[in-house]
Design a protein around this motif. Structure first.
Motif, short mmCIF file in Angstrom:
data_model
loop_
_atom_site.label_atom_id
_atom_site.label_comp_id
_atom_site.label_asym_id
_atom_site.label_seq_id
_atom_site.Cartn_x
_atom_site.Cartn_y
_atom_site.Cartn_z
N ARG A 255 0.84 -1.19 0.00
CA ARG A 255 0.00 0.00 0.00
C ARG A 255 0.88 1.25 0.00
O ARG A 255 1.84 1.34 0.75
CB ARG A 255 -0.90 0.04 1.24
CG ARG A 255 -1.98 -1.02 1.30
CD ARG A 255 -3.10 -0.73 0.30
NE ARG A 255 -4.18 -1.69 0.44
CZ ARG A 255 -4.18 -2.88 -0.13
NH1 ARG A 255 -3.16 -3.25 -0.88
NH2 ARG A 255 -5.20 -3.71 0.03
N THR A 256 0.51 2.21 -0.86
CA THR A 256 1.13 3.54 -0.84
C THR A 256 0.20 4.47 -0.08
O THR A 256 -1.01 4.50 -0.34
CB THR A 256 1.35 4.06 -2.27
OG1 THR A 256 2.21 3.16 -2.98
CG2 THR A 256 2.01 5.44 -2.25
N PHE A 257 0.73 5.25 0.84
CA PHE A 257 -0.10 6.09 1.71
C PHE A 257 -0.27 7.49 1.13
O PHE A 257 0.62 8.01 0.45
CB PHE A 257 0.53 6.18 3.11
CG PHE A 257 0.92 4.83 3.67
CD1 PHE A 257 0.02 3.78 3.69
CD2 PHE A 257 2.22 4.62 4.14
CE1 PHE A 257 0.38 2.54 4.19
CE2 PHE A 257 2.58 3.38 4.65
CZ PHE A 257 1.67 2.34 4.66
N ASN A 258 -1.41 8.10 1.42
CA ASN A 258 -1.67 9.46 0.95
C ASN A 258 -0.71 10.46 1.59
O ASN A 258 -0.35 11.46 0.99
CB ASN A 258 -3.11 9.86 1.26
CG ASN A 258 -4.10 9.10 0.38
OD1 ASN A 258 -3.78 8.75 -0.74
ND2 ASN A 258 -5.29 8.85 0.91
N ASP A 259 -0.34 10.20 2.84
CA ASP A 259 0.60 11.05 3.55
C ASP A 259 1.68 10.17 4.18
O ASP A 259 1.42 9.03 4.59
CB ASP A 259 -0.11 11.84 4.66
CG ASP A 259 -1.16 12.78 4.09
OD1 ASP A 259 -0.78 13.72 3.37
OD2 ASP A 259 -2.36 12.56 4.37
N ASN A 260 2.89 10.71 4.25
CA ASN A 260 3.98 9.96 4.86
C ASN A 260 3.69 9.67 6.33
O ASN A 260 3.10 10.48 7.03
CB ASN A 260 5.29 10.74 4.75
CG ASN A 260 5.71 10.94 3.31
OD1 ASN A 260 5.40 10.14 2.45
ND2 ASN A 260 6.43 12.03 3.04
N ILE A 261 4.12 8.50 6.79
CA ILE A 261 3.88 8.08 8.17
C ILE A 261 5.22 7.97 8.90
O ILE A 261 6.17 7.37 8.39
CB ILE A 261 3.17 6.71 8.22
CG1 ILE A 261 1.83 6.78 7.48
CG2 ILE A 261 2.95 6.27 9.65
CD1 ILE A 261 1.12 5.45 7.38
N SER A 262 5.26 8.55 10.09
CA SER A 262 6.49 8.52 10.88
C SER A 262 6.37 7.58 12.07
O SER A 262 7.37 7.04 12.54
CB SER A 262 6.85 9.93 11.38
OG SER A 262 7.04 10.81 10.29
N SER A 263 5.16 7.38 12.56
CA SER A 263 4.96 6.58 13.77
C SER A 263 4.76 5.11 13.45
O SER A 263 3.92 4.75 12.60
CB SER A 263 3.74 7.10 14.55
OG SER A 263 3.39 6.21 15.56
N GLU A 264 5.51 4.25 14.11
CA GLU A 264 5.36 2.81 13.91
C GLU A 264 3.99 2.33 14.38
O GLU A 264 3.44 1.37 13.85
CB GLU A 264 6.47 2.06 14.65
CG GLU A 264 7.85 2.33 14.06
CD GLU A 264 8.97 1.81 14.93
OE1 GLU A 264 8.70 1.56 16.13
OE2 GLU A 264 10.10 1.67 14.44
#
Length: 375
Positions: A255-264
């Motif tokens: 899956r490619t996310f709409n916004d970057n994710i920093s939290s595991e």
């Protein structure tokens, strides 16, 4: 190479490639989309184009391109949501047509396949006429256009199928092969990517004739194991047979996310959805795997993979998620994340084609009689 040596490698191979398959299916099913520049997929912020109609390709839109760039190149581009079940349905109908002509069919994807018609169910001597008949039957039964390449091996048939696209075909007959290869730009050799092409150009290798002038030792020195491959194919030799059984080496989902994710923590819920999708794909094919790989694409587009080989086969969402979480926590993330993927390797079974007659396939693959003209 002696003429008799060359003849030993001659088969009658057809490579059939559907024209802009996904986009053409959408235009077929929705008349309002016909003659419009359309892209299948790619409409979201991070979406990627899965296929583009020929009307869109005129603007430079192509598969694997970001939807954002595609829209920039073609402001009137119409984005259409993919319908893979529909594409699979039509692909199955096309494949059934192939099996009317030969037992030796090697699907490469939903929209292309190799056919060995050296010995065929129509007992027809001309591969060129068979390809024309197959394309016509595809058109009649699906409403879609296909292109085809016909030659003495898979390598040449693949190259030939691109020459008269869309809705055309090209035959490279046995007596035309060596001359054709000598004049061909090496960038058009199937399997020669940008890096290899640039390296060949730097070495003064621009055409097949240039490539043919290099010794086997020279090519192996510069291209390693691939050097022997280039040495043979430019002489019309490609030993790969049409394989009626293709072994699936891995099954994955991402899956490619709409916004970057920093939290595991946020990533766990995404991994759960990916694991659920992977479980569905495994069940569909009756597969399980021992090696699990977590793919992480960072915001700077760098990619990292983390793998683990287990002592048992797994296929359930729960076990896939458990092992994926362990890989996620294995080490700290380098950056924010834009894509996550999970795949299973070392699978427990192989795909078999139940539609083939084993005796017929074996007999056809062994028979290398001198070809009758016309080709």
């Amino acid at each position: 190479m002696a003429v008799d040596d060359f003849k030993a490698y001659i088969r009658k191979i057809i490579h059939v490639d559907m024209d802009a398959f996904y986009a053409s299916v959408e235009q077929l099913d929705d008349p309002n989309l016909r003659y419009l520049p359309i892209a299948v997929g790619g409409s979201s912020k991070r979406g990627v184009v899965a296929a583009a109609s020929y009307e869109a390709r005129k603007y430079g839109v192509k598969s694997a391109m970001s939807g954002r760039l595609a829209a920039k190149l073609c402001p009137d581009l119409v984005f259409v949501k993919p319908r893979f079940e529909r594409y699979q349905e039509i692909s199955k109908r096309i494949r059934d047509i192939f099996f009317e002509y030969t037992a030796l069919v090697e699907p490469l994807s939903l929209d292309e396949a190799y056919l060995d018609v050296t010995v065929n169910r129509k007992k027809a001597p001309s591969a060129t006429l068979l390809a024309k008949e197959i394309r016509q039957k595809i058109r009649e039964k699906t409403g879609l256009n296909a292109s085809a390449g016909i030659s003495i091996n898979k390598f040449l048939a693949k190259i030939a199928s691109d020459i008269n696209k869309p809705n055309g075909q090209k035959t490279i007959a046995p007596d035309e092969v060596l001359g054709f290869l000598e004049t061909l730009d090496v960038r058009k050799f199937y399997g020669v990517g940008k890096v290899t092409k640039d390296k060949m150009y730097q070495l003064g290798i621009f055409t097949g004739a240039d490539l043919k002038s290099k010794s086997l030792d020279e090519l192996q020195q510069h291209f390693g194991k691939s050097g022997a491959f280039y040495y043979q194919v430019v002489r019309g030799i490609h030993l790969s047979e049409v394989k009626t059984e293709r072994q699936r080496k891995s099954v994955g989902a991402e899956r490619t996310f709409n916004d970057n994710i920093s939290s595991e923590i946020y990533m766990i819920s995404r991994l759960e959805a990916i694991a659920e999708e992977l479980e569905k794909r495994l069940k569909k094919h009756g597969l399980a795997g021992k090696t699990i790989t977590l793919k992480i694409k960072y915001s700077d587009f760098s990619v990292q993979t983390r793998s683990k080989t287990l002592g048992l086969f797994i296929a359930s969402k729960e076990l896939i998620l458990e092992e994926s979480k362990a890989l996620l926590y294995q080490e700290r993330l380098k950056n924010s994340v834009r894509l996550l993927g999970i795949s299973l390797h070392k699978l427990n079974s192989e795909q078999n084609s139940s539609e083939l007659s084993a005796k017929e396939a074996a007999a056809a693959s062994r028979k290398h009689e001198q070809l009758r003209l016309p080709f």
